[in-house]
Design an enzyme around this catalytic site. Structure first.
Site, short mmCIF file in Angstrom:
data_model
loop_
_atom_site.label_atom_id
_atom_site.label_comp_id
_atom_site.label_asym_id
_atom_site.label_seq_id
_atom_site.Cartn_x
_atom_site.Cartn_y
_atom_site.Cartn_z
CB SER A 22 -22.98 16.71 14.68
OG SER A 22 -23.19 15.89 15.81
CG ASN A 109 -16.72 16.21 25.65
OD1 ASN A 109 -17.66 16.38 24.87
ND2 ASN A 109 -16.48 17.01 26.67
CB THR A 154 14.93 24.94 -15.27
OG1 THR A 154 15.67 25.59 -16.29
CG2 THR A 154 15.64 23.65 -14.88
CG HIS A 155 13.51 29.17 -15.17
ND1 HIS A 155 13.44 29.92 -14.02
CD2 HIS A 155 14.75 28.63 -15.19
CE1 HIS A 155 14.60 29.86 -13.39
NE2 HIS A 155 15.41 29.08 -14.07
CB SER A 276 -16.10 22.31 -26.65
OG SER A 276 -16.83 23.46 -27.02
CE LYS A 282 -11.41 24.21 -27.13
NZ LYS A 282 -10.69 24.47 -26.00
CG ASN A 284 -11.77 20.86 -23.71
OD1 ASN A 284 -10.95 21.26 -24.53
ND2 ASN A 284 -13.03 21.30 -23.69
CD GLU A 289 -8.80 22.14 -18.05
OE1 GLU A 289 -9.31 23.26 -17.95
OE2 GLU A 289 -8.95 21.41 -19.04
CE1 TYR A 316 -16.02 18.46 21.46
CE2 TYR A 316 -17.61 19.68 22.77
CZ TYR A 316 -17.26 19.06 21.59
OH TYR A 316 -18.14 19.03 20.55
CD GLN A 321 -21.39 19.41 16.17
OE1 GLN A 321 -21.63 18.76 17.19
NE2 GLN A 321 -22.28 20.20 15.62
CE LYS A 324 -17.23 14.84 15.00
NZ LYS A 324 -16.73 16.15 15.50
N1 ARG Z 1 -21.12 16.28 18.04
C1 ARG Z 1 -20.13 16.60 19.00
C2 ARG Z 1 -18.81 16.86 18.31
O1 ARG Z 1 -18.70 16.48 17.21
C3 ARG Z 1 -19.98 15.46 19.96
C4 ARG Z 1 -19.46 15.85 21.29
C5 ARG Z 1 -20.48 16.58 22.05
N2 ARG Z 1 -19.96 16.99 23.30
C6 ARG Z 1 -20.54 17.99 23.99
N3 ARG Z 1 -19.97 18.32 25.10
N4 ARG Z 1 -21.60 18.61 23.56
O2 ARG Z 1 -17.92 17.47 18.83
#
Ligand code: ARG
Length: 458
Positions: A22, A109, A154-155, A276, A282, A284, A289, A316, A321, A324
């Protein structure tokens, strides 16, 4: 360096390493990781789990790593599994035996749960600040346009006249609620997970409240299994960001409509428009958008995270993971959208004549004409029918209610007198609407005072 491996007899497969790692994205919170480690070792020393000297060596080492990353002397590379391993490996390299004690009474964890919370807290405050800037721009538009008459819809059909101030005020309310949603999320999430260990706490005499207070939390979390597997706050945050994006997308839709040739209510500044490649004429509204389009992407993170968390057994699981990249993307997208939207909206030129002209068409004063009759003793339901017939007559004769002669009025009802014209003028329609929250200037002035105070205090 790996943080594990003692019980393994083979190297990890390269593809497995890449799939599992990660570090390519969790390096985003290297500062928070180091901040959390400093708080952790400070607590370990206070509890005499490590010595004061070891603490000093570790903190100096961590601060050196932080400094080296910030200044670019130390690059976070992909050979590590995650940011936690990266920091610990470099610390051990720099401090030897002391560095190896950093992870005492801690698991990745609870560490990752902490890092993500620290990062999220900071980002919530940043988004809140961007929303506040946007509210400031909106308040300026509101104050400058309490007399700018435009049709209210409205509408998407013209309904009754309003003012631009009132229309912008509707968005002020939305973004104000968005800020309070962020605040709620912050309140609920603000408990420190560190010291929860892998799932069942630790056997060391940790002072979790001390760690929590060092890191600005309201307290330590109360259940270690929940602490390492709670991602509710991220779901709430994605939901709050989705609602912000939904609000932005509604405003963007209106900006796109108002900017069209048919409406011409506004002119988007050249700096916020695009052209454009084929049609030279144009200009835009791409930014509006794109913000509208990116709303789908942020919704996606919410649904994705909800789905990832569905059915996960305690505590956990590696599935988590996935939180993120989703949350980081939602944050980056939402921040850039608020920023760009603010720039666009605060440089828009409003074509006040066009807005007013448009308000005068479409019988937006028909309700006021009916109210006129009611004030002269006609029951509302009868008045509604009379004005309905008048509107039909106007449509057949290509006239507005203001174009009709008094004779034409009187043919339909003898109650009409010369003062009908004043009663249905756009100005009267607005001025008379002074109930709380209505577009009338008196009502708007009250609200503006409340908004000014809100922005000063909050
Ligand atoms: N990269 C892991 C996560 O984002 C960190 C925790 C890892 N824990 C484990 N038991 N492998 O969740």
């Amino acid at each position: 360096m790996k943080l594990w491996g003692g019980r393994f007899t083979k190297e990890t497969d390269k593809l497995v390493h890449a799939f599992n790692a990660s570090v390519s994205f969790d390096q985003k919170f290297y500062k928070e990781d180091i901040e959390g480690s400093i708080a952790h070792v400070t607590m370990l020393a206070k509890q005499k789990i490590i010595t004061e000297d070891e603490k000093e060596v570790i903190i100096t080492g961590l601060k050196g790593i932080l400094d080296d990353i910030v200044t670019g002397r130390l690059e976070i590379d992909g050979t590590y599994e995650d940011i936690h391993s990266f920091v610990e490996a470099h610390l051990t390299e720099r401090t030897g035996e002391a560095g190896k004690k950093l992870h005492t009474g801690r698991s990745r964890n609870d560490q990752v749960a902490l890092d993500m919370k620290l990062y999220t807290r900071k980002e919530i405050l940043e988004i809140d600040g961007l929303l506040k800037n946007l509210l400031q721009s909106l308040l300026k538009i509101i104050k400058e346009n309490t007399n700018t008459i435009m049709p209210g819809f409205t509408h998407l059909q013209k309904a009754q006249p309003v003012t631009l101030a009132h229309h912008a005020g509707a968005y002020f309310e939305m973004f104000k609620r968005d800020r309070s949603r962020l605040k709620d999320t912050l309140e609920r999430m603000n408990y420190c997970p560190l010291g929860s260990g892998a799932l069942a706490g630790t056997t060391y005499p940790l002072d979790r409240e001390f760690t929590a207070s060092q890191l600005g939390f309201k307290g330590a979390s109360l259940n270690s299994m929940d602490s390492v597997s709670d991602r509710d706050y991220l779901i709430e945050f994605c939901s709050a960001m989705s609602i912000i994006m939904m609000h932005l997308s509604r405003f963007c839709e209106e900006i796109t409509i108002w900017n069209s040739n048919e409406y011409q209510f506004i002119e988007i500044d050249d700096a916020y428009s695009t052209g454009s490649s084929i049609m030279p004429q144009k200009k835009n509204p791409d930014i509006a958008e794109l913000v509208r389009g990116k709303t789908g992407r942020v919704y996606g993170t919410l649904v994705s995270l909800l789905t990832t968390m569905k059915g996960l057994s305690l505590a956990y699981n590696k599935d988590m993971q996935e939180d993120k990249e989703l949350v980081f993307d939602a944050i980056d997208t939402t921040k850039s959208c608020i920023l760009l939207f603010n720039g666009m909206v605060s440089t828009i030129t409003f074509n006040k004549d066009k807005m007013r002209q448009s308000a005068e068409g479409g019988f937006t004063n028909a309700t006021d004409a009916a109210d006129y009759l009611v004030k002269h003793g006609v029951p509302f339901r009868d008045a509604h029918g009379i004005i309905g017939r008048l509107v039909l007559y106007c449509i057949d004769n290509n006239k507005t209610l203001g174009d009709l002669t008094l004779d034409e009025y009187k043919k339909i009802s003898p109650v009409f007198e010369e003062d009908i014209y004043n009663a249905i003028s756009m100005e009267t329609c607005i001025e008379k609407r002074n109930t709380k929250g209505a577009p009338g200037p008196g009502a708007m002035e009250e609200v503006i005072k409340i908004y000014e105070k809100y922005l000063e205090e909050d």
